[in-house]
Design a protein around this motif. Structure first.
Motif, PDB file in Angstrom:
ATOM      1  N   UNK A 363       0.877  -1.034  -0.025  1.00 50.99           N
ATOM      2  CA  UNK A 363      -0.046   0.036  -0.146  1.00 50.99           C
ATOM      3  C   UNK A 363       0.776   1.393  -0.041  1.00 50.99           C
ATOM      4  N   UNK A 364       1.963   1.034   0.786  1.00 50.31           N
ATOM      5  CA  UNK A 364       2.753   2.497   0.721  1.00 50.31           C
ATOM      6  C   UNK A 364       3.515   2.499  -0.682  1.00 50.31           C
ATOM      7  N   UNK A 365       4.156   1.576  -1.171  1.00 48.08           N
ATOM      8  CA  UNK A 365       4.685   1.655  -2.463  1.00 48.08           C
ATOM      9  C   UNK A 365       3.496   2.204  -3.516  1.00 48.08           C
ATOM     10  N   UNK A 366       2.402   1.587  -3.445  1.00 47.03           N
ATOM     11  CA  UNK A 366       1.374   1.889  -4.362  1.00 47.03           C
ATOM     12  C   UNK A 366       1.120   3.586  -4.259  1.00 47.03           C
ATOM     13  N   UNK A 367       0.959   4.036  -2.791  1.00 45.49           N
ATOM     14  CA  UNK A 367       0.739   5.459  -2.490  1.00 45.49           C
ATOM     15  C   UNK A 367       1.685   6.258  -3.070  1.00 45.49           C
ATOM     16  N   UNK A 368       2.882   5.799  -3.070  1.00 45.81           N
ATOM     17  CA  UNK A 368       4.028   6.770  -3.807  1.00 45.81           C
ATOM     18  C   UNK A 368       4.042   6.739  -5.290  1.00 45.81           C
ATOM     19  N   UNK A 369       3.252   5.780  -5.871  1.00 46.35           N
ATOM     20  CA  UNK A 369       2.995   5.561  -7.300  1.00 46.35           C
ATOM     21  C   UNK A 369       4.136   4.755  -8.003  1.00 46.35           C
ATOM     22  N   UNK A 370       4.496   3.829  -7.147  1.00 40.52           N
ATOM     23  CA  UNK A 370       5.636   3.307  -7.640  1.00 40.52           C
ATOM     24  C   UNK A 370       5.130   1.598  -8.339  1.00 40.52           C
ATOM     25  N   UNK A 371       3.966   1.428  -8.008  1.00 41.77           N
ATOM     26  CA  UNK A 371       3.426   0.295  -8.547  1.00 41.77           C
ATOM     27  C   UNK A 371       2.565   0.252  -9.900  1.00 41.77           C
ATOM     28  N   UNK A 372       2.354   1.603 -10.325  1.00 45.90           N
ATOM     29  CA  UNK A 372       1.429   1.796 -11.724  1.00 45.90           C
ATOM     30  C   UNK A 372       2.576   2.475 -12.416  1.00 45.90           C
ATOM     31  N   UNK A 373       2.338   2.226 -13.708  1.00 41.59           N
ATOM     32  CA  UNK A 373       3.194   3.033 -14.967  1.00 41.59           C
ATOM     33  C   UNK A 373       2.827   4.399 -14.611  1.00 41.59           C
ATOM     34  N   UNK A 374       3.736   5.145 -15.057  1.00 39.80           N
ATOM     35  CA  UNK A 374       3.796   6.625 -14.990  1.00 39.80           C
ATOM     36  C   UNK A 374       4.035   7.144 -16.478  1.00 39.80           C
ATOM     37  N   UNK A 410      10.914   7.481 -11.817  1.00 39.78           N
ATOM     38  CA  UNK A 410       9.697   7.504 -11.030  1.00 39.78           C
ATOM     39  C   UNK A 410      10.038   7.363  -9.743  1.00 39.78           C
ATOM     40  N   UNK A 411      11.401   6.763  -9.278  1.00 41.20           N
ATOM     41  CA  UNK A 411      11.745   6.628  -8.132  1.00 41.20           C
ATOM     42  C   UNK A 411      12.047   8.112  -7.422  1.00 41.20           C
ATOM     43  N   UNK A 412      12.717   8.658  -8.407  1.00 41.15           N
ATOM     44  CA  UNK A 412      12.858  10.129  -7.765  1.00 41.15           C
ATOM     45  C   UNK A 412      11.723  10.850  -7.613  1.00 41.15           C
ATOM     46  N   UNK A 413      10.689  10.726  -8.204  1.00 40.95           N
ATOM     47  CA  UNK A 413       9.403  11.432  -7.905  1.00 40.95           C
ATOM     48  C   UNK A 413       9.001  10.924  -6.383  1.00 40.95           C
ATOM     49  N   UNK A 414       8.894   9.449  -6.214  1.00 43.38           N
ATOM     50  CA  UNK A 414       8.346   9.138  -4.848  1.00 43.38           C
ATOM     51  C   UNK A 414       9.177   9.676  -3.788  1.00 43.38           C
ATOM     52  N   UNK A 415      10.793   9.529  -4.040  1.00 44.21           N
ATOM     53  CA  UNK A 415      11.375  10.198  -2.886  1.00 44.21           C
ATOM     54  C   UNK A 415      11.417  11.565  -2.733  1.00 44.21           C
ATOM     55  N   UNK A 416      11.116  12.372  -3.836  1.00 40.31           N
ATOM     56  CA  UNK A 416      10.789  13.794  -3.727  1.00 40.31           C
ATOM     57  C   UNK A 416       9.683  14.076  -2.707  1.00 40.31           C
ATOM     58  N   UNK A 417       8.571  13.107  -2.876  1.00 41.50           N
ATOM     59  CA  UNK A 417       7.496  13.480  -2.074  1.00 41.50           C
ATOM     60  C   UNK A 417       7.921  13.105  -0.494  1.00 41.50           C
ATOM     61  N   UNK A 418       8.732  12.030  -0.154  1.00 39.64           N
ATOM     62  CA  UNK A 418       8.972  11.848   1.031  1.00 39.64           C
ATOM     63  C   UNK A 418      10.060  12.841   1.728  1.00 39.64           C
ATOM     64  N   UNK A 419      10.811  13.700   0.994  1.00 39.12           N
ATOM     65  CA  UNK A 419      11.611  14.487   1.320  1.00 39.12           C
ATOM     66  C   UNK A 419      11.282  15.868   1.544  1.00 39.12           C
ATOM     67  N   UNK A 420      10.044  16.177   0.603  1.00 38.88           N
ATOM     68  CA  UNK A 420       9.730  17.542   0.408  1.00 38.88           C
ATOM     69  C   UNK A 420       9.043  18.125   1.422  1.00 38.88           C
ATOM     70  N   UNK A 421       8.551  17.328   2.387  1.00 32.44           N
ATOM     71  CA  UNK A 421       7.449  17.655   3.586  1.00 32.44           C
ATOM     72  C   UNK A 421       6.376  16.549   3.543  1.00 32.44           C
ATOM     73  N   UNK A 422       6.286  15.931   2.448  1.00 37.03           N
ATOM     74  CA  UNK A 422       5.272  14.932   2.485  1.00 37.03           C
ATOM     75  C   UNK A 422       4.328  14.916   1.173  1.00 37.03           C
ATOM     76  N   UNK A 423       4.674  15.866   0.275  1.00 33.62           N
ATOM     77  CA  UNK A 423       3.239  16.086  -0.890  1.00 33.62           C
ATOM     78  C   UNK A 423       3.671  15.308  -2.043  1.00 33.62           C
ATOM     79  N   UNK A 424       2.847  14.910  -2.811  1.00 33.71           N
ATOM     80  CA  UNK A 424       3.208  14.288  -4.367  1.00 33.71           C
ATOM     81  C   UNK A 424       3.744  15.127  -5.068  1.00 33.71           C
ATOM     82  N   UNK A 425       4.639  14.677  -6.092  1.00 32.79           N
ATOM     83  CA  UNK A 425       5.198  15.511  -7.076  1.00 32.79           C
ATOM     84  C   UNK A 425       5.005  14.619  -8.384  1.00 32.79           C
ATOM     85  N   UNK A 426       4.653  15.435  -9.693  1.00 32.37           N
ATOM     86  CA  UNK A 426       4.979  14.971 -10.778  1.00 32.37           C
ATOM     87  C   UNK A 426       5.786  15.492 -11.742  1.00 32.37           C
ATOM     88  N   UNK A 427       6.824  14.503 -12.086  1.00 33.31           N
ATOM     89  CA  UNK A 427       7.727  15.467 -12.904  1.00 33.31           C
ATOM     90  C   UNK A 427       7.156  15.992 -14.046  1.00 33.31           C
TER      91      UNK A 427
END
Lengths: 568, 96
Positions: A363-374, A410-427
């Motif tokens: 669920x966590x990986x899904x939430x970060x968008x790593x389980x679906x094509x981008x 895709x990994x960079x986008x997920x990690x950016x969300x973890x480090x930027x204060x917690x909000x989703x980003x789309x490259x």
């Protein structure tokens, strides 16, 4: 009887003559009127036609009659975020033939072959002998000097048309991102394709016309060059087969640089077919190794049962079926979650994942968008390769970045969300598409994000941190190393690795995320004979940051090794 | 001849001359417009080439070696400081 008859005729004749004259006069008037009407109609139609030609203009008609069928497309200029030119249309002569007017096929093939040696003579002979065709392209987009030489041959039946051709004045810089166009100047890949799909291009008649507003990208020419230059240097120093790097605005997802080496020349679309020139940023998926531990620790902290000072027993190897997972450099004592991260303990990460369970991990990986094509503006991202199920083995391996392959962007986008204060980003590559004022959905809590910032900074600033070689004085770099063995024949290959380093800076309030990947680096003298990311990818990331931070206007400050942490 | 016929003929001939003159002028103007448009197109195409050439000459891979040969290097943190009052600089109070 006769006399009477004559008399009768004589007496009748004046009447008859009168009536005949009447008839004649009447008929004559009608005829004159008819003729006059006809002439008036003729003159009227001529006047009308004149008026029509005067108002509509006859030149257009002539132009459309001589217009050949083929046409190229007008494309807008592509600029970087500072308005510097990355791609533009320029006019170039293209040679065509009218087989009907060609007098001697032999002469044309022979003399043209002298000027254009790459022309296929057999093919030329075949197309020119089809005299039913009136228009054949012979060579599209040739230098004006060559065109002049062809012109000087004075061959009948050959002529030129000026066409718009795409020019990339910066050669290979950002080649993968820009993509390329086909012979008709239509985008076939990368940003060029995105321009066709989203903005649209108009066909032209060869003349330079107003190509519309230039497209402004988020790329920064200076940053892009610095990244490519440093990656190239690292490839030489560590004898790597390839390298990739990206710089992303950590809050908006704007891409300031994205580079994949060996590079691509956008004016040579054929180069893209070479497997080693694959776009490693979004065209390929890789097991990224320990940089995945950023997500594992974030997941554990989000779960609520784990704190940074929670102690884990990592002294014993983890077993899952026939696999045994152990640490490369075991510390021989239990470690806190912080130490698990800084020592990059595979066992510790596995324990964290197992404690959360497969459902929460997925669920966590899904939430970060790593389980679906981008998708990004530069086209679709290679879809992630996921384990078929999240059993014990998969849970442990995914926790330290194996058994699951994702595209670096895709990994960079997920990690950016973890480090930027917690909000989703789309490259994004298009300037102005993502707005910093409207942050994306919240994916992790601000406390978790802050804890991860502290960990990443400690991993670079502390002596035992694996990323200490990435430190740049004044710029508060934080980061995590990852060394993933590449799958090959008969399992993983120990000496052939993907070394990666994910960094962000300045770590007290991260602005930029930097990801550096080196493919199959060798244990050269500079890396002390090791292939670990801490020896090659980390110093490369440090050199990149040292060059780009001043360009990006990040103010250097006194070192803040220990940040005020939300969670201890 | 009827005066009406004479005047009509005169009118027809003069309007024919007038029309011819107008059409001739129009053609001349059209030719001038076309020539100007061609010049504008040529200028536009020249601008496009010059823009591309300028970008090519200013490409970072060319500028960097030139800059380094001049002894220039990327900015470091040692070269950046907060703005300080001019008096502090004079007295030597600032020492980074």
């Amino acid at each position: 009887m006769k006399g009477a008859a004559r008399g009768g005729r004589q007496t009748r004749s004046p009447e008859l003559a009168r009536s005949r004259a009447d008839i004649l006069r009447g008929t004559g008037g009608l005829r004159t009127r008819l003729v006059m009407l006809g002439i008036a109609f003729l003159f009227g139609s001529i006047a009308l036609q004149l008026a029509r030609l005067a108002t509509t203009g006859g030149l257009d008609m002539v132009a459309t009659l001589t217009e050949p069928v083929a046409r190229s497309y007008v494309r807008p200029d592509i600029l970087d975020r500072g308005g510097r030119l990355l791609a533009t249309d320029i006019e170039m002569p293209s040679l065509y033939a009218d087989p009907f007017l060609v007098q001697s096929i032999d002469e044309v093939t022979e003399r043209l072959g002298g000027v254009l040696p790459d022309l296929n003579e057999g093919e030329l002979r075949r197309t020119l002998s089809d005299r039913n065709r009136r228009f054949i392209w012979l060579k599209r987009g040739m230098p004006p000097k060559v065109a002049q030489r062809v012109h000087d041959l004075g061959l009948p039946g050959l002529d030129f048309r000026t066409e718009l051709r795409r020019a990339y004045p910066l050669e290979r810089l950002a080649g993968h991102v820009l993509g390329s166009v086909n012979v008709d100047n239509r985008g076939i890949s990368g940003i060029e394709r995105a321009i066709d799909d989203t903005i649209g291009v108009e066909p032209s008649h060869g003349a330079a016309s107003n190509a519309g507003t230039p497209v402004r990208l988020t790329l920064d020419l200076g940053v892009q060059h610095a990244v490519e230059d440093e990656l190239l240097g690292a490839m030489t120093r560590f004898e790597a087969k390839g390298a990739a790097g990206l710089v992303m605005d950590i809050r908006t997802g704007e891409m300031l640089a994205a580079s994949s080496l060996p590079g691509l020349d956008p004016s040579q679309p054929g180069e893209a077919l070479a497997p080693e020139r694959l776009d490693k940023i979004q065209g390929g998926t890789y097991e990224l190794g320990s940089i995945f531990k950023i997500l594992t620790v974030a997941m554990a902290l989000e779960g609520g049962n784990t704190k940074l000072d929670t102690v884990l027993d990592v002294t014993k190897p983890l077993t899952a079926g026939r696999f045994t997972i152990k640490d490369l450099h075991s510390s021989g004592r239990p470690l806190t979650v912080s130490e698990v991260f800084i020592h990059s303990s595979n066992v510790g990460s596995g324990l964290l994942a197992l404690a959360e369970g497969p459902d929460k991990q997925k669920a966590f990986l899904e939430k970060l968008g790593l389980m679906t094509p981008m998708r990004t503006d530069a086209g679709p991202v290679a879809p992630p390769q996921l384990p078929p199920r999240f059993g014990r083995v998969e849970q442990i391996t995914v926790a330290y970045g194996h058994g699951m392959a994702v595209a670096p962007i895709q990994f960079a986008a997920a990690t950016a969300a973890v480090l930027n204060g917690g909000t989703a980003v789309t490259p994004t590559y298009f300037r102005g598409r993502n707005d910093a004022a409207t942050p994306g959905a919240r994916l992790v809590s601000a406390e978790t994000s802050n804890s991860l910032r502290v960990l990443l900074r400690r991993n670079v600033s502390e002596r035992e941190g694996t990323g200490r070689r990435a430190d740049v004085p004044g710029y508060r770099v934080g980061g995590k190393t990852g060394t993933a063995e590449m799958p090959g024949r008969g399992g993983y290959q120990e000496k052939s690795v993907v070394a990666s380093f994910l960094a962000a800076f300045p770590m007290d309030a991260p602005q930029y995320l930097v990801l550096v990947l080196l493919f199959e680096p060798k244990g050269t003298a500079e890396a002390d004979g090791e292939v670990l990311a801490g020896r090659n990818a980390a110093p490369t990331a440090g050199r990149v940051i040292a060059r780009i931070a001043p360009l990006l206007g990040v103010k250097p400050d006194g070192d803040v090794a220990q940040l005020p942490a939300g969670t201890p | 001849m009827h005066p009406l016929t004479v005047s009509a003929a005169f009118l027809a001939i003069s309007s024919a001359f007038l029309l011819y003159g107008l059409s001739y002028d129009t053609r001349q103007l059209e030719a001038r417009v076309a020539a100007e448009e061609r010049r504008a197109e040529l200028a536009r195409s020249d601008i496009a080439v010059l823009k591309a050439e300028r970008a090519h000459l200013a490409r970072p891979s060319r500028i960097e070696p030139l800059a380094r040969a001049q002894g220039l290097a990327p900015l470091t943190d040692k070269q950046v400081t907060d703005s300080v009052p001019a008096s502090d600089i004079r007295t030597g109070a600032v020492n980074r």
